[in-house]
Write an enzyme that holds these catalytic residues in place. Structure first.
Site, PDB file in Angstrom:
ATOM      1  N   GLU A 343       0.807  -1.221   0.000  1.00 30.49           N
ATOM      2  CA  GLU A 343       0.000   0.000   0.000  1.00 30.49           C
ATOM      3  C   GLU A 343       0.840   1.271   0.000  1.00 30.49           C
ATOM      4  O   GLU A 343       0.356   2.340  -0.372  1.00 30.49           O
ATOM      5  CB  GLU A 343      -0.971   0.011   1.185  1.00 30.49           C
ATOM      6  CG  GLU A 343      -0.306  -0.062   2.553  1.00 30.49           C
ATOM      7  CD  GLU A 343      -0.213  -1.497   3.057  1.00 30.49           C
ATOM      8  OE1 GLU A 343      -0.162  -1.682   4.267  1.00 30.49           O
ATOM      9  OE2 GLU A 343      -0.185  -2.419   2.226  1.00 30.49           O
ATOM     10  N   ASP A 386      20.372  13.185 -32.460  1.00 31.01           N
ATOM     11  CA  ASP A 386      20.894  13.777 -33.680  1.00 31.01           C
ATOM     12  C   ASP A 386      22.368  14.082 -33.461  1.00 31.01           C
ATOM     13  O   ASP A 386      22.854  14.100 -32.332  1.00 31.01           O
ATOM     14  CB  ASP A 386      20.132  15.054 -34.012  1.00 31.01           C
ATOM     15  CG  ASP A 386      20.269  15.454 -35.472  1.00 31.01           C
ATOM     16  OD1 ASP A 386      21.179  14.942 -36.146  1.00 31.01           O
ATOM     17  OD2 ASP A 386      19.484  16.297 -35.927  1.00 31.01           O
TER      18      ASP A 386
END
Length: 906
Positions: A343, A386
């Site tokens: 929990e 890139d």
């Protein structure tokens, strides 16, 4: 602004309807059309059939003198401001409700409601409080990230030089206006360093080159000129309306690009939401598929949900069949299900991620906009990026200069620097372009020698001629002027006095150097008798060829080291770029990254999705990629089971950023890329990504440790509870005792959010695999259940029966104490990393373990013990329990060592 006269565009007939918006506003580019590596800027590509500049002006009800103020005001009201549509901030209630979609949070919410339905108010209250705390923490951290990102928002440009008139007969006046006030039909002026504020059509230009990398990904500037030739053929490879061909149209410039050199006058054809930049902005709202974090959590969640759905019915049926108990055991069955649930997971996950995000923002300037993205960063095993701005800087440097015999010759660089210096000074250009700057930097030691020449005249670079010439007077040579020409290889060779064989040999030499990833400038000179008249392009004939200046992209200083660190972290780098294959391969080799076989865009198009997945897994470099190619490669990598990150900064990178598990961009990226990205870096630097990945693995390691420890411990407790419920004539633990035990566990386990994992965790991607977790928690859960069952035997022996009420209280006390002590051992010995078993656990975790042990031993002896249904235990129990715990600790240590060996070599 350059003072060189601009060449007017000739108006001619057109075959395209001027009212057709596609003739004026063209789609966002995928990648610029192919560019010769031998040229210093991309040559203008042939135009696609389209309207002439005169037709465009007429369709916009404008003219070369610009709009009248009244017209501009009316159009501003009609078309709206020239700004990108801002994303509306997410409200707090909506952000809070969205946090409930987390699988574990949803499970906890359901358990809390079920607990309330069976009147188990304590369990329901604690569970619902944990749900609220988790949602508040996540909402607050994401709100902080959104505020940080909003502070980075900028307009694409701030002001523009616009020609406006006060009346029909008034002369146009150049005014600086905010870009938000631009409207279609406005005539604007562009100069070096200006950002193009809208989509425009050129009317006049002089030596204009534009940097379109934010739109196309190609690092080299592109030449632009006001071409009116609707009957020209389309550029190679660009079909009708093809994006590469349209972006290569020399007469069109687009919002998001910037002027690198020259000047021009243009008419605005589209503003605001009608620009191609805005079209890409709108498309960025597409949702990416489930991330690595989502997939992991969902897999673990559904495994636990199946367990939890089965547990209460099994408890009820077993107690009804064997003990004759009815619905009075329902609260206990719900408590068992809650006991199986981690929990604290939503709270610990959110706390760990929020803490990691805050530390990154404070110490590294990295903004994590989506908290689960920090976990995904830790799971990345493939980083796509890139070349420009990451591996290389956005500028060239001189590699060497060579003569026609392919030998190094500093004299060639000297004359190239003479051309660059005197063209810059005599043409009154505000700044040298990138290539001239590189030449002048390389010839810096020759500064005194260069200034000794007397400048006479200059013919600056022209995108049509593709070369520039400086005319100088050499000291001591009266009556002689020396013309020094520099430019694209083909353009210079065509003007040199060479026979065909020699010209072909030099072309082959240039092609060989270009294939090796170098960009070439050809240099030539000639001498003419001194004269007073102006020099023209006709004088650029009969030149004597001197040689080539070879340039390469400047490498990012930190890139080589960062690549090595990423490799050490188990992250493979893939380079996806719109640049030339040879240029990319050269940069990779210089950085120590083996490019292998470079995959071109044409080959990508020929591959099926399965073939591309195999090629993407093996290859390192992909060249001439359009945005669609980049996205397809990233999808293929994800389909192969990789967790991917994509680092981009332009509009052309948006599809790949959406396709990746984590979209990353630098702070100076275009606005739409910043809003699309999950992570915003302080700068475009691989070292910053390494810091972010390390932080992600730090958080993920703590979350994984918490899950392993909690789930295995909980499973062992559930098995023991089920066995005890069948063996004992009373409930093995009261619901209130289960609640207090869980509260103690929860408070102690919060320490995992602040723990420091072992170095081994940071050396490989951290992925929460449900199958691995199931094996781990099953093995260690059974070990934990064995310890619990052994404790039952110890209790039976020490208490000599447990049928009386006092015996029940003693049994509850004994099991409560054993549960907390075994949980403390599990937290200490199963913490990630072998060193944890040697007592090198972190401060918060050590304090939590000590706290659990103190509560487990002391609570039954305090006044709270009787209130919770517990009583004091005989000394014999503690002696026997110590023996059980010692054996359990040894079993944990041995099992952990075996697991680590498997984990290390898996």
């Amino acid at each position: 602004m350059s003072s060189v006269p601009e060449s007017s565009a000739a108006a001619g007939p057109g075959s395209t309807d001027p009212d057709d918006p596609s003739a004026v506003v063209v789609p966002i580019a995928s990648a610029a059309a192919g560019r010769s590596a031998a040229a210093d800027v991309a040559p203008p590509a042939p135009s696609v059939a389209g309207p002439t500049s005169l037709q465009v002006l007429r369709s916009l009800d404008s003219g070369p003198r610009g709009l009248q103020e009244a017209q501009a005001e009316e159009r501003l009201a009609r078309f709206g401001e020239n700004t990108l549509p801002a994303w509306r901030p997410v409200s707090w209630p909506r952000r809070f409700v969205r946090s409930l979609r987390d699988p574990f949070t949803s499970v906890l919410l359901c358990l809390g409601l079920v607990s309330a339905a069976v009147a188990s108010w304590g369990t329901a209250s604690v569970t619902l409080v944990l749900v609220v705390v988790s949602c508040v923490l996540r909402s607050a951290e994401e709100h902080r990230a959104d505020r940080s990102t909003a502070a980075l928002r900028e307009l694409v440009a701030t002001t523009a030089t616009v020609l406006r008139r006060t009346g029909p007969d008034a002369a146009p006046q150049a005014r600086e206006l905010p870009v938000g006030e631009l409207v279609p039909g406005d005539v604007i002026r562009l100069g070096p360093g200006d950002l193009v504020p809208a989509d425009v059509r050129l009317l006049r230009a002089s030596g204009l080159t534009v940097h379109q990398s934010a739109l196309t990904g190609e690092s080299a500037p592109v030449a632009k000129e006001p071409v009116d030739a609707p009957d020209r053929d389309r550029s190679p490879g660009a079909g009708p309306g093809g994006e590469a061909g349209l972006f290569a149209r020399p007469e069109l410039c687009f919002q998001g690009s910037s002027v690198t050199s020259g000047s021009g006058t243009a008419v605005v054809t589209a503003t605001g939401a009608n620009t191609r930049f805005a079209a890409a902005y709108d498309s960025s709202a597409r949702r990416r598929g489930t991330s690595a974090f989502d997939r992991s959590v969902q897999g673990i969640s559904w495994t636990l949900i199946r367990f939890m759905l089965l547990t209460p019915p099994l408890v009820l049926m077993a107690n009804a069949a064997l003990r004759g108990r009815g619905l009075e055991t329902l609260p206990f069955a719900v408590a068992v299900a809650v006991g199986l649930t981690p929990e604290m997971l939503p709270v610990i996950v959110t706390t760990a991620l929020a803490r990691g995000a805050s530390l990154l923002a404070r110490n590294r300037g990295v903004i994590v906009k989506r908290l689960p993205a920090l976990h995904d960063l830790g799971a990345i095993d493939v980083l796509c990026l890139d070349k420009t701005g990451t591996l290389t800087q956005d500028r060239p440097v001189v590699e060497r200069s060579l003569n026609g015999a392919d030998r190094s010759d500093p004299e060639v660089l000297h004359w190239a620097a003479v051309n660059a210096l005197w063209t810059l000074q005599l043409a009154d250009l505000p700044a040298a372009d990138a290539l001239d700057e590189a030449v002048l930097d390389a010839a810096e030691e020759q500064e005194e020698a260069l200034s000794a020449y007397d400048g006479v005249a200059a013919l600056p670079f022209d995108p049509v001629r593709r070369l520039g010439t400086a005319v100088v007077r050499i000291p001591g040579r009266l009556g002689i002027h020396t013309l020094v020409t520099k430019g694209a290889v083909e353009a210079v060779l065509d003007r040199c006095a060479l026979d065909d064989d020699e010209r072909d040999r030099l072309r082959a030499l240039a092609a060989r150097e270009s294939a090796n990833g170098l960009r070439l400038l050809a240099v030539a000179r000639t001498e003419r008798p001194a004269r007073l008249g102006a020099y023209t392009a006709a004088d650029e004939r009969g030149l004597s060829f001197l040689g080539f200046v070879a340039l390469r992209d400047a490498l990012t200083p930190s890139a080589a080291e960062a690549l090595g660190v990423l490799e050490h972290r188990g992250v493979r780098v893939k380079v996806l770029t719109g640049d030339d294959p040879g240029t990319v391969a050269r940069a990779c080799r210089d950085l120590g990254l083996d490019p292998g076989e470079v995959v071109s865009a044409a080959r990508i198009d020929a591959l099926s999705d399965e073939e591309l997945a195999d090629a993407a897994d093996r290859a390192t470099v992909f060249a001439r990629c359009t945005p669609e190619h980049k996205a397809r490669i990233v999808f293929a990598l994800r389909a192969s089971g990789h967790t991917t990150g994509f680092l981009g900064d332009g509009v052309n990178d948006l599809p790949a950023m959406h396709a990746a598990d984590v979209g990353i961009c630098p702070r100076n990226a275009v606005d739409v890329a910043r809003e699309t990205a999950d992570v915003v870096l302080a700068e475009k630097d691989l070292a910053a990504i390494d810091h972010a990945i390390t932080a992600g693995r730090h958080c993920s390691g703590n979350i994984a440790t918490y899950l392993r420890i909690t789930l295995s411990s909980n499973l062992g407790n559930v098995i023991a509870m089920l066995a005890a419920g069948l063996m004992l004539p009373f409930l093995p633990m009261l619901p209130a005792q289960v609640l207090v035990q869980n509260l103690c566990f929860d408070v102690a386990q919060l320490a995992f959010a602040f723990d420091r994992p072992a170095p081994e965790v940071l050396r490989r991607p951290t992925v929460l695999r449900p199958r691995d977790f199931l094996r781990f928690i099953t093995g260690f859960g059974l070990l934990n259940a064995t310890a619990d069952l052994a404790t039952f035997g110890v209790l039976a022996y020490a208490l000599h029966g447990s049928a009386t009420a006092g015996g029940q209280e003693a049994f509850h006390s004994g099991w409560f104490t054993e549960n907390l002590l075994t949980q403390a051992l599990v937290m200490l010995l199963l913490r990630t990393g072998r060193r944890s078993a040697e007592g090198r656990s972190g401060g918060p975790l050590r304090a939590a373990v000590c706290g659990l042990a103190v509560v487990g031993l002391g609570l039954p002896l305090t006044p709270l013990g009787p209130l919770l249904g517990m009583s004091a235990l005989p000394p014999l129990y503690y002696l026997l329990l110590a023996t059980v715990l010692a054996l359990y600790a040894y079993g944990l240590w041995a099992a952990r060592a075996r697991y680590e060996r498997k984990w290390r070599y898996s």
